[in-house]
Design a protein around this motif. Structure first.
Motif, PDB file in Angstrom:
ATOM      1  N   GLN A   1       1.357  83.176  22.172  1.00  0.00           N
ATOM      2  CA  GLN A   1       2.451  83.419  21.233  1.00  0.00           C
ATOM      3  C   GLN A   1       3.458  84.447  21.733  1.00  0.00           C
ATOM      4  O   GLN A   1       4.507  84.641  21.106  1.00  0.00           O
ATOM      5  CB  GLN A   1       1.914  83.860  19.864  1.00  0.00           C
ATOM      6  N   ASP A   2       3.164  85.113  22.836  1.00  0.00           N
ATOM      7  CA  ASP A   2       4.054  86.163  23.341  1.00  0.00           C
ATOM      8  C   ASP A   2       5.095  85.553  24.281  1.00  0.00           C
ATOM      9  O   ASP A   2       5.030  85.679  25.508  1.00  0.00           O
ATOM     10  CB  ASP A   2       3.236  87.245  24.047  1.00  0.00           C
ATOM     11  N   ARG A   3       6.069  84.893  23.662  1.00  0.00           N
ATOM     12  CA  ARG A   3       7.112  84.198  24.426  1.00  0.00           C
ATOM     13  C   ARG A   3       8.092  85.197  25.042  1.00  0.00           C
ATOM     14  O   ARG A   3       8.439  86.210  24.439  1.00  0.00           O
ATOM     15  CB  ARG A   3       7.869  83.242  23.507  1.00  0.00           C
ATOM     16  N   ILE A   4       8.542  84.872  26.260  1.00  0.00           N
ATOM     17  CA  ILE A   4       9.515  85.697  26.977  1.00  0.00           C
ATOM     18  C   ILE A   4      10.608  84.774  27.511  1.00  0.00           C
ATOM     19  O   ILE A   4      10.303  83.745  28.128  1.00  0.00           O
ATOM     20  CB  ILE A   4       8.861  86.440  28.165  1.00  0.00           C
ATOM     21  N   ASN A   5      11.865  85.115  27.275  1.00  0.00           N
ATOM     22  CA  ASN A   5      12.943  84.361  27.906  1.00  0.00           C
ATOM     23  C   ASN A   5      12.754  84.418  29.418  1.00  0.00           C
ATOM     24  O   ASN A   5      12.434  85.473  29.978  1.00  0.00           O
ATOM     25  CB  ASN A   5      14.304  84.957  27.553  1.00  0.00           C
TER      26      ASN A   5
END
Length: 625
Positions: free
Chosen positions: A381-385
């Motif tokens: 869930q820890d999305r990063i561009n």
């Protein structure tokens, strides 16, 4: 089996071509004032149909039908639903104990003087062997064969037992090793959209499975989710699953993906949003005009990751795209016609003109706002561009130990270690520092079921080879498709040789790295990681990235689309800004950037035309059982 009562007189005749079927008409409940079902979520309507059809006055009663027919999203009652799925899917790790228990029941029946052959699953059960293959051999033309031989050697007793089970039990089918991943095989082959039985009833396909990512089938409009072994066995033997009436969260999608953005990027954004909202124990149902702009494999990718965003299901209703996918993947015209006729007759076929279902909670996303992304270093869930990964990774090195931190001291940031590794008869010197990618895996049904991202990976590989790029020698690379269909269309597109050229040859057909079966890293690489105390990274197209899951030696694990997995294998590190830093140098010494090898929409369109062809699916699944 107890006789169905049909207390609501809902049983009717449905004609499909020159065939007639019995079906239990949901609108009868509306007409008779039993409940107001018009605006119910599609997923609840399918549960209601199962309750209505199986009402027998014993384990499913008229009160159960009435309770669900009066589902009110604003005022949910804490009542139980007895749900009888149409079938069960198993995989070899969690499925073997279920088959053992069936064998034990036969032994007990024999000891009691009864007929053991009467002990059988009461509904169709499919077990797909996919959890046992490991990536012991890679970057080798014979890797798939060698890994399969090792797999059979390690699991011979289990496989012989399952082969016995297939012959011994009715309603029990085994898909053999080296065929694919259960959820992708289910999506591409097993699921038909509807089911029929010996009483000539027709009804929606539904299932439970002994694997959390069973939800992938929700992308096809099939209700289903993962359960424990005891629950699966009960269903196999004709018993209902009892569950509290679920809240259904509506997820409204609008717009369409921008150029260069993938379904994986969309899925990581959806996962991020739903984890923030909190949907544990709930259904999520997708609606809105954005669905019309999505392919079914895109939907399946999102549905697959329901466990990661915490939902019981991530459901997409049946619509025209569903019918197209069924046809494209080799289902018969008769089967597709039956799906269309049934779902339209029941009022559970979505169109852009359909009234939106009523939900207590609605969350919205304009798909066009989604950007290229990864997720990590330790949680899906820890999305990063993508543009921020270099900055975020470096921040994580000194952040406190936790989901986004490794707790290094400043004096440890410059850690390095070197070594030598032999590949293809050559010896290469290498040096490792924090963030170097030592594992790059195109793995998991989550993404290998989607031709758009798999073809994109192939195009990236092709352009990379044409520019003279190659993977770093310390990167363990692998391609483990969820079905043989993927290998076939990559071969037909002329892209597989380019993937092989940069190390992404097929290593097997199974879950592999996604479930931790990545196999050992080369000993010199492990030695360098340990001696230099390096925070080594992995790039994976899987669905989970908890520390230690993919490999004990990779601490920073990032989920991403398959073409990005290829890109990071070429770069050899996540400590890179793809927008401003070259991925490598071409054979003539010029800098090559990610944009130089990324697929264009025209390239994607040309290749996608040939991917979903019925003849490919029919050929690759012929005789699989």
């Amino acid at each position: 089996m107890l006789e169905k009562k049909n207390s609501f007189k809902a049983k009717d005749i449905l004609k499909v071509g020159n065939k007639s079927y019995n079906y239990y008409r949901l609108n009868k409940l509306q007409e008779d004032g039993v409940g107001n079902i018009d605006r119910l979520p599609y997923s609840i309507k399918i549960l209601l149909e199962a309750v209505l059809r199986n009402e027998n006055g014993y384990d499913i009663t008229t009160d159960d039908v009435k309770a669900l027919a009066n589902y009110n999203p604003e005022d949910l009652k804490a009542s139980e639903i007895p749900f009888k799925p149409a079938r069960v899917v198993l995989q070899d790790f969690t499925g073997v104990p279920a088959v053992v228990d069936l064998a034990a029941l036969r032994s007990a029946m024999h000891r009691m003087g009864g007929d053991p052959s009467t002990i059988n699953p009461q509904i169709p059960v499919d077990l797909v062997i996919d959890h046992s293959v490991q990536v012991d051999v890679y970057d080798d033309p014979l890797a798939m064969i060698k890994n399969s031989e090792i797999e059979f050697e390690r699991n011979r007793e289990r496989y012989e037992f399952l082969r016995w089970g297939q012959k011994a039990f009715d309603n029990f089918n085994v898909v053999p090793p080296a065929s694919g991943i259960v959820h992708q095989v289910n999506l591409e082959y097993i699921a038909k959209g509807i089911q029929t039985n010996k009483d000539n009833d027709i009804y929606p396909d539904s299932l439970v499975g002994t694997d959390s990512h069973t939800t992938m089938i929700n992308g096809l409009g099939v209700v289903g989710w993962g359960v424990g072994g005891i629950e699966a066995e009960a269903v196999m033997l004709g018993q209902p699953i009892y569950m509290l009436t679920p809240e259904v969260v509506g997820f409204k999608l609008t717009g369409k993906l921008s150029e260069g953005v993938t379904a994986t990027d969309l899925t990581l954004r959806v996962t991020e949003m739903l984890r923030e909202l909190g949907v544990v124990g709930k259904f999520v149902e997708f609606f809105g005009e954005g669905l019309t702009n999505m392919t079914l494999p895109d939907r399946a990718t999102i549905a697959n990751m329901a466990p990661e965003y915490g939902a019981t299901m991530g459901y997409f209703p049946v619509d025209d795209e569903t019918l197209s996918y069924l046809s494209q993947t080799g289902r018969s015209d008769e089967e597709v016609a039956a799906v269309e006729a049934y779902y339209k007759a029941q009022g559970i076929f979505r169109t852009d003109d359909s009234a939106d279902p009523e939900f207590a909670t609605i969350i919205e996303l304009d798909i066009s706002t989604v950007v290229s992304s990864v997720a990590g270093p330790k949680r899906p869930q820890d999305r990063i561009n993508l543009t921020d990964l270099k900055k975020e990774f470096n921040k994580s090195l000194t952040a406190p130990v936790g989901p986004a931190g490794f707790g290094l001291k400043k004096s440890e940031l410059a850690n390095k270690a070197s070594g030598q590794i032999e590949k293809h008869g050559k010896v290469y010197d290498f040096e490792l520092s924090h963030g170097d990618v030592v594992l790059a895996a195109i793995t998991s049904c989550t993404n290998t079921s989607n031709p758009s991202v798999m073809l994109a990976a192939g195009i990236v590989a092709k352009k990379a080879v044409e520019h003279g790029l190659s993977q770093k020698p310390y990167v363990k690379t692998s391609l483990a498709p969820g079905s043989k269909v993927v290998t076939e269309y990559l071969t037909e597109a002329g892209l597989l040789p380019y993937l092989e050229k940069i190390g992404f040859g097929v290593v097997g057909y199974g879950c592999t790295t996604c479930i931790g079966n990545s196999g050992p890293l080369p000993e010199p690489v492990v030695k360098a990681i340990n001696e230099g105390e390096i925070i080594a990274a992995s790039a994976s197209s899987g669905n989970r990235n908890f520390e230690g899951r993919l490999n004990p030696h990779t601490k920073a694990n990032y989920l991403m689309a398959p073409p990005l997995v290829v890109a990071y294998a070429l770069a050899g590190t996540v400590d890179i800004d793809f927008k401003n830093e070259p991925i490598g140098q071409s054979s003539d010494g010029n800098d090559v950037y990610l944009k130089d090898i990324w697929p264009t929409s025209q390239e994607m369109s040309e290749h996608l035309k040939g991917a979903l062809k019925p003849e490919i699916f029919k050929k690759m699944y012929d005789g699989i059982e």
